[in-house]
Design a protein around this motif. Sequence first.
Motif, short mmCIF file in Angstrom:
data_model
loop_
_atom_site.label_atom_id
_atom_site.label_comp_id
_atom_site.label_asym_id
_atom_site.label_seq_id
_atom_site.Cartn_x
_atom_site.Cartn_y
_atom_site.Cartn_z
N GLY A 236 0.82 -1.21 0.00
CA GLY A 236 0.00 0.00 0.00
C GLY A 236 0.85 1.26 0.00
O GLY A 236 2.07 1.23 0.12
N ASP A 237 0.19 2.41 -0.16
CA ASP A 237 0.86 3.69 -0.19
C ASP A 237 0.01 4.69 0.58
O ASP A 237 -0.99 4.30 1.20
CB ASP A 237 1.09 4.13 -1.64
N LEU A 238 0.38 5.95 0.55
CA LEU A 238 -0.36 6.94 1.32
C LEU A 238 -0.29 8.30 0.64
O LEU A 238 0.55 8.54 -0.23
CB LEU A 238 0.20 7.06 2.74
N ASP A 239 -1.16 9.17 1.08
CA ASP A 239 -1.13 10.56 0.66
C ASP A 239 -1.68 11.41 1.80
O ASP A 239 -2.40 10.91 2.69
CB ASP A 239 -1.98 10.76 -0.60
N TRP A 240 -1.29 12.67 1.82
CA TRP A 240 -1.89 13.69 2.68
C TRP A 240 -2.48 14.75 1.76
O TRP A 240 -1.79 15.25 0.85
CB TRP A 240 -0.86 14.32 3.62
N ILE A 241 -3.76 15.09 1.95
CA ILE A 241 -4.42 16.05 1.07
C ILE A 241 -5.00 17.20 1.90
O ILE A 241 -5.24 17.07 3.10
CB ILE A 241 -5.54 15.38 0.25
N ASN A 242 -5.23 18.32 1.21
CA ASN A 242 -5.85 19.46 1.89
C ASN A 242 -7.36 19.42 1.70
O ASN A 242 -7.91 18.46 1.14
CB ASN A 242 -5.24 20.78 1.39
N ASP A 243 -8.04 20.47 2.16
CA ASP A 243 -9.51 20.51 2.08
C ASP A 243 -10.01 20.52 0.65
O ASP A 243 -11.18 20.20 0.39
CB ASP A 243 -10.04 21.73 2.83
N GLN A 244 -9.20 20.92 -0.28
CA GLN A 244 -9.59 20.95 -1.69
C GLN A 244 -9.29 19.62 -2.40
O GLN A 244 -9.50 19.49 -3.60
CB GLN A 244 -8.86 22.09 -2.43
N GLY A 245 -8.78 18.63 -1.67
CA GLY A 245 -8.46 17.34 -2.26
C GLY A 245 -7.14 17.31 -2.99
O GLY A 245 -6.85 16.35 -3.69
N GLU A 246 -6.32 18.32 -2.80
CA GLU A 246 -5.03 18.39 -3.46
C GLU A 246 -3.96 17.76 -2.57
O GLU A 246 -4.00 17.90 -1.34
CB GLU A 246 -4.66 19.85 -3.75
N PHE B 211 -3.47 19.89 12.19
CA PHE B 211 -4.72 19.16 12.01
C PHE B 211 -5.44 19.58 10.73
O PHE B 211 -6.63 19.31 10.57
CB PHE B 211 -5.64 19.39 13.22
N ALA B 212 -4.75 20.20 9.80
CA ALA B 212 -5.40 20.70 8.59
C ALA B 212 -5.40 19.69 7.45
O ALA B 212 -6.32 19.65 6.63
CB ALA B 212 -4.72 21.99 8.12
N ALA B 213 -4.36 18.84 7.34
CA ALA B 213 -4.28 17.87 6.25
C ALA B 213 -4.99 16.58 6.63
O ALA B 213 -5.18 16.26 7.81
CB ALA B 213 -2.82 17.61 5.90
N HIS B 214 -5.39 15.82 5.61
CA HIS B 214 -6.17 14.60 5.81
C HIS B 214 -5.41 13.41 5.23
O HIS B 214 -4.93 13.47 4.10
CB HIS B 214 -7.53 14.74 5.13
N PHE B 215 -5.34 12.35 6.01
CA PHE B 215 -4.62 11.16 5.58
C PHE B 215 -5.46 10.32 4.62
O PHE B 215 -6.67 10.16 4.81
CB PHE B 215 -4.24 10.31 6.80
N VAL B 216 -4.81 9.78 3.60
CA VAL B 216 -5.46 8.87 2.66
C VAL B 216 -4.58 7.62 2.52
O VAL B 216 -3.40 7.72 2.13
CB VAL B 216 -5.64 9.51 1.27
N GLY B 217 -5.13 6.46 2.85
CA GLY B 217 -4.43 5.21 2.59
C GLY B 217 -4.73 4.75 1.18
O GLY B 217 -5.87 4.79 0.72
#
Length: 557
Positions: free
Chosen positions: A81-91, A102-108
């Motif tokens: 697997g991999d990961l990403d951190w995105i902002n509120d705009q999905g970037e 606490f502003a960025a969102h984790f994506v597995g």
Amino acid sequence: MARRKTRRSWGRRAFLKTAAGSALGASLTGLAVGKESAAQEVGVEREVIDGITTQRIVQGEPYDLAGKRMVFTNWYYVRPGDLDWINDQGETVYVHGDEAPFAAHFVGVHAPRGIRLMAQKPEVVGPITIPHRGIMEDGGLLRGWTDNEYYESSDGYDWVKKASLTFDKEEITDGVACVFKDPSAPASERYKFVYVSEIGRERFEAFRRKRPDGFEARSLFLLGETDRVTAIRGAFSGDGLNWTALPDPLVCELADTQNIGYYDTVLRKYVIYTRFWSVGPRTDALPPDIRHCWSGVGRRAIGRTESDDFRSFPPSAMMLEPTPDMLPSEVLYTNSRTTVPRAPDHHLMFPAVWNASVTDDTRVALLSSHDGKVWHWVPGGGKLRQTQPFGQWDGGCVWSGTNLVELPDATWALPYYGHNVPHKYPRGQRGGGVGYMLWPKGRLVAVEAPEQGQFSTVAIMAPGRTLKINAVTKRTGSVRVQVERWEWSRKEEKRPYPVQLTPIPGRTFDDAVPIVGDHVWTTLTWKGGSDLGFSAGAPITLSFSLDHAQIFGLEFA
């Protein structure tokens, strides 16, 4: 070896000696003579980038399979697997963003969850009568050897003697063992085996003059008392019946019983797994004493040696030693190296773990490897089979042999040996027998989800257009499979993970006909049929959704 250029842009004693016939199943089952797993073949000129080539293996996906089966005995075929951190705009703001804590969102990304590997306990039958020095599957026929006879069977239980073996008893003093079939050899040397023997001082001195680096010190431990040196020898045959011993040792080292040889079609080398000892280097401050300095402190271990030439090997190097989570009194005795039936690149080992100084009994464990060099202890396989209660035929000590073969009813069978007394007990009245460890329906190791689970495979070049599955679920559970295109992400997308797995239309989880219940090599289907739906020559990945389910293997057809 000639350089071939290609352009690839994708990118115990009588009982124990039985086990020594490793590639009995490895070189033969599901693998044509001379065929290699092309992407991994050593000695091929490969392009790394435009204008630069190498003969080294280029690591990365997609993978080739040497056979048509994929069995999950370790995590080699499972994406981490991999990961990403995105902002509120999905970037993506992976690493280089400037977000508050606490502003960025984790994506597995393609993360495996809710799964584990678990070895399955075997059933045992015995004692029965089977050829006790090695069996193999060859073209739908089971073949087997004793020390001086050759047998055949159609079901693994009823064995018919076909011939007596011929060999020079002065050179091959303990009979035939360790037989394997060599797909690289001329027909006159198609069959081979390795064995332990002793040579006299004069013969050893002649060998040492030719090969001064061809011996290790422990092979000399009895030279001062018996004038003999321990050696690993080799023999060949064109038919498996009439044997010729090679005149010189393959190597001089102390190896005892059950040394397993085979020809590795990926490495294009001969490999021998040997009996070894884990012991540190002795001081130079005292006079030499090879007779006594290592045997009381060394722990039994497993060695490995490889060579381009069957007639000459370097001394073994230790490959596997007793681990810290074993008891300090336990050692690795025999190795029983083999492969998954019809999957010659899925290496297995069933070593006997001997608790020498406490109970003098043994247990059989399970290890796996993707290359025969790096080995993993399979979860749940540490005590695959233990010495049984004293008084039973296998109530003293137990061992496994080779090879793991598939019987006509899809059961996987591994020769198994037991004695009624501990290993080093006086042997004048020792009894015992031969049997099988059995895994009905070919269920040796499961990737399982006790509740809900998911995972994706690495990208592979599928060796078939349909896929069979060996799986079982609870009545309320299921397995669904999705087929995906494996593609590199475009740079302008600025994704931190380099590949995309794109579901193939009609082969998604929503299209999948769920697997529910007990299925043994059942063809997977989707609403659009059973074809995997990929473009010819294109790599794919497979994603799995499990609900209270176990998967024991996949097979392309």
